[in-house]
Scaffold this motif. Structure first.
Motif, PDB file in Angstrom:
ATOM      1  N   GLN A 192      -1.523  15.314  -2.522  1.00 27.32           N
ATOM      2  CA  GLN A 192      -0.362  15.675  -1.700  1.00 27.32           C
ATOM      3  C   GLN A 192      -0.115  17.179  -1.715  1.00 27.32           C
ATOM      4  O   GLN A 192       0.226  17.754  -0.692  1.00 27.32           O
ATOM      5  N   HIS A 193      -0.273  17.808  -2.867  1.00 24.66           N
ATOM      6  CA  HIS A 193      -0.081  19.263  -2.951  1.00 24.66           C
ATOM      7  C   HIS A 193      -1.087  20.021  -2.098  1.00 24.66           C
ATOM      8  O   HIS A 193      -0.808  21.121  -1.627  1.00 24.66           O
ATOM      9  N   LEU A 194      -2.258  19.422  -1.903  1.00 23.93           N
ATOM     10  CA  LEU A 194      -3.285  20.054  -1.084  1.00 23.93           C
ATOM     11  C   LEU A 194      -3.193  19.648   0.387  1.00 23.93           C
ATOM     12  O   LEU A 194      -4.094  19.922   1.169  1.00 23.93           O
ATOM     13  N   GLY A 195      -2.097  18.997   0.743  1.00 25.62           N
ATOM     14  CA  GLY A 195      -1.856  18.662   2.142  1.00 25.62           C
ATOM     15  C   GLY A 195      -2.274  17.270   2.554  1.00 25.62           C
ATOM     16  O   GLY A 195      -2.143  16.910   3.726  1.00 25.62           O
ATOM     17  N   GLY A 196      -2.770  16.483   1.634  1.00 27.70           N
ATOM     18  CA  GLY A 196      -3.148  15.107   1.962  1.00 27.70           C
ATOM     19  C   GLY A 196      -1.925  14.242   2.177  1.00 27.70           C
ATOM     20  O   GLY A 196      -0.895  14.434   1.538  1.00 27.70           O
ATOM     21  N   SER A 197      -2.030  13.305   3.075  1.00 26.70           N
ATOM     22  CA  SER A 197      -0.901  12.412   3.325  1.00 26.70           C
ATOM     23  C   SER A 197      -1.231  10.959   2.998  1.00 26.70           C
ATOM     24  O   SER A 197      -0.376  10.095   3.080  1.00 26.70           O
ATOM     25  N   GLU A 198      -2.480  10.717   2.618  1.00 28.97           N
ATOM     26  CA  GLU A 198      -2.916   9.350   2.322  1.00 28.97           C
ATOM     27  C   GLU A 198      -2.324   8.876   1.000  1.00 28.97           C
ATOM     28  O   GLU A 198      -2.252   9.620   0.028  1.00 28.97           O
ATOM     29  N   ASN A 199      -1.899   7.618   0.973  1.00 24.97           N
ATOM     30  CA  ASN A 199      -1.445   6.999  -0.262  1.00 24.97           C
ATOM     31  C   ASN A 199      -2.674   6.407  -0.946  1.00 24.97           C
ATOM     32  O   ASN A 199      -3.179   5.368  -0.538  1.00 24.97           O
ATOM     33  N   LEU A 200      -3.161   7.076  -1.977  1.00 26.89           N
ATOM     34  CA  LEU A 200      -4.373   6.643  -2.661  1.00 26.89           C
ATOM     35  C   LEU A 200      -4.176   5.314  -3.380  1.00 26.89           C
ATOM     36  O   LEU A 200      -5.141   4.598  -3.631  1.00 26.89           O
ATOM     37  N   PHE A 201      -2.944   4.979  -3.689  1.00 24.62           N
ATOM     38  CA  PHE A 201      -2.682   3.734  -4.405  1.00 24.62           C
ATOM     39  C   PHE A 201      -2.876   2.502  -3.519  1.00 24.62           C
ATOM     40  O   PHE A 201      -3.158   1.428  -4.022  1.00 24.62           O
ATOM     41  N   LYS A 202      -2.751   2.657  -2.202  1.00 25.20           N
ATOM     42  CA  LYS A 202      -3.006   1.533  -1.297  1.00 25.20           C
ATOM     43  C   LYS A 202      -4.440   1.066  -1.440  1.00 25.20           C
ATOM     44  O   LYS A 202      -4.720  -0.134  -1.487  1.00 25.20           O
ATOM     45  N   LYS A 203      -5.357   2.015  -1.492  1.00 25.33           N
ATOM     46  CA  LYS A 203      -6.774   1.694  -1.640  1.00 25.33           C
ATOM     47  C   LYS A 203      -7.021   1.023  -2.995  1.00 25.33           C
ATOM     48  O   LYS A 203      -7.760   0.048  -3.089  1.00 25.33           O
ATOM     49  N   LEU A 204      -6.388   1.520  -4.031  1.00 24.19           N
ATOM     50  CA  LEU A 204      -6.572   0.979  -5.367  1.00 24.19           C
ATOM     51  C   LEU A 204      -5.980  -0.424  -5.521  1.00 24.19           C
ATOM     52  O   LEU A 204      -6.496  -1.226  -6.293  1.00 24.19           O
ATOM     53  N   ALA A 205      -4.940  -0.701  -4.742  1.00 22.27           N
ATOM     54  CA  ALA A 205      -4.279  -2.003  -4.850  1.00 22.27           C
ATOM     55  C   ALA A 205      -5.200  -3.155  -4.485  1.00 22.27           C
ATOM     56  O   ALA A 205      -4.996  -4.278  -4.956  1.00 22.27           O
ATOM     57  N   ASN A 206      -6.207  -2.881  -3.689  1.00 19.40           N
ATOM     58  CA  ASN A 206      -7.119  -3.946  -3.263  1.00 19.40           C
ATOM     59  C   ASN A 206      -8.451  -3.919  -4.005  1.00 19.40           C
ATOM     60  O   ASN A 206      -9.320  -4.734  -3.715  1.00 19.40           O
ATOM     61  N   MET A 207      -8.605  -3.001  -4.948  1.00 19.29           N
ATOM     62  CA  MET A 207      -9.864  -2.915  -5.682  1.00 19.29           C
ATOM     63  C   MET A 207      -9.937  -3.986  -6.768  1.00 19.29           C
ATOM     64  O   MET A 207      -8.912  -4.407  -7.305  1.00 19.29           O
ATOM     65  N   GLU A 208     -11.176  -4.389  -7.054  1.00 15.86           N
ATOM     66  CA  GLU A 208     -11.418  -5.349  -8.120  1.00 15.86           C
ATOM     67  C   GLU A 208     -12.519  -4.825  -9.028  1.00 15.86           C
ATOM     68  O   GLU A 208     -13.409  -4.103  -8.582  1.00 15.86           O
ATOM     69  N   ILE A 209     -12.449  -5.216 -10.275  1.00 15.41           N
ATOM     70  CA  ILE A 209     -13.477  -4.878 -11.250  1.00 15.41           C
ATOM     71  C   ILE A 209     -14.493  -6.020 -11.262  1.00 15.41           C
ATOM     72  O   ILE A 209     -14.113  -7.183 -11.395  1.00 15.41           O
ATOM     73  N   GLN A 210     -15.754  -5.656 -11.141  1.00 14.57           N
ATOM     74  CA  GLN A 210     -16.838  -6.636 -11.129  1.00 14.57           C
ATOM     75  C   GLN A 210     -17.132  -7.108 -12.561  1.00 14.57           C
ATOM     76  O   GLN A 210     -16.938  -6.349 -13.512  1.00 14.57           O
ATOM     77  N   PRO A 211     -17.614  -8.319 -12.699  1.00 14.20           N
ATOM     78  CA  PRO A 211     -17.971  -8.802 -14.047  1.00 14.20           C
ATOM     79  C   PRO A 211     -19.185  -8.077 -14.607  1.00 14.20           C
ATOM     80  O   PRO A 211     -19.903  -7.377 -13.883  1.00 14.20           O
ATOM     81  N   LYS A 212     -19.413  -8.273 -15.893  1.00 16.88           N
ATOM     82  CA  LYS A 212     -20.579  -7.686 -16.545  1.00 16.88           C
ATOM     83  C   LYS A 212     -21.835  -8.163 -15.847  1.00 16.88           C
ATOM     84  O   LYS A 212     -21.926  -9.303 -15.419  1.00 16.88           O
ATOM     85  N   SER A 213     -22.804  -7.270 -15.744  1.00 13.95           N
ATOM     86  CA  SER A 213     -24.060  -7.691 -15.105  1.00 13.95           C
ATOM     87  C   SER A 213     -25.161  -7.879 -16.118  1.00 13.95           C
ATOM     88  O   SER A 213     -25.097  -7.588 -17.235  1.00 13.95           O
TER      89      SER A 213
END
Length: 87
Positions: A66-87
């Motif tokens: 935001q300080h660098l002029g970004g307006s995107e909410n980065l947390f929206k993207k993170l809210a839908n992320m999932e951690i994959q199981p061990k491979s």
């Protein structure tokens, strides 16, 4: 960081946790089977210091964006992320 990104399949969240706690420990924290929502995975990090570190890095990423002029909410993207199981 590039080394950790390579170890963690280019997952910046896992690489961030690895920077603080070590990549071998983080691999032990991955789900055994099935995906896990990112926010739940972060809350189950067994080391309070690492859990707080990951949260702080995510928060500062948003603040600096935001300080660098970004307006995107980065947390929206993170809210839908999932951690994959061990491979």
């Amino acid at each position: 960081m590039r080394y950790l990104m390579d170890k963690m399949d280019n997952n910046a969240i896992l690489a961030t946790a690895s920077y603080n706690a070590g990549w071998r420990r983080v691999q032990q924290w991955l789900p055994e089977k099935g995906n896990m929502p990112l926010d739940l995975w972060i809350e189950t990090i067994p080391y309070k210091e690492t859990r707080n570190y990951v949260k702080a890095v995510l928060a500062y990423q948003q603040i600096y964006s935001q300080h660098l002029g970004g307006s995107e909410n980065l947390f929206k993207k993170l809210a839908n992320m999932e951690i994959q199981p061990k491979s």
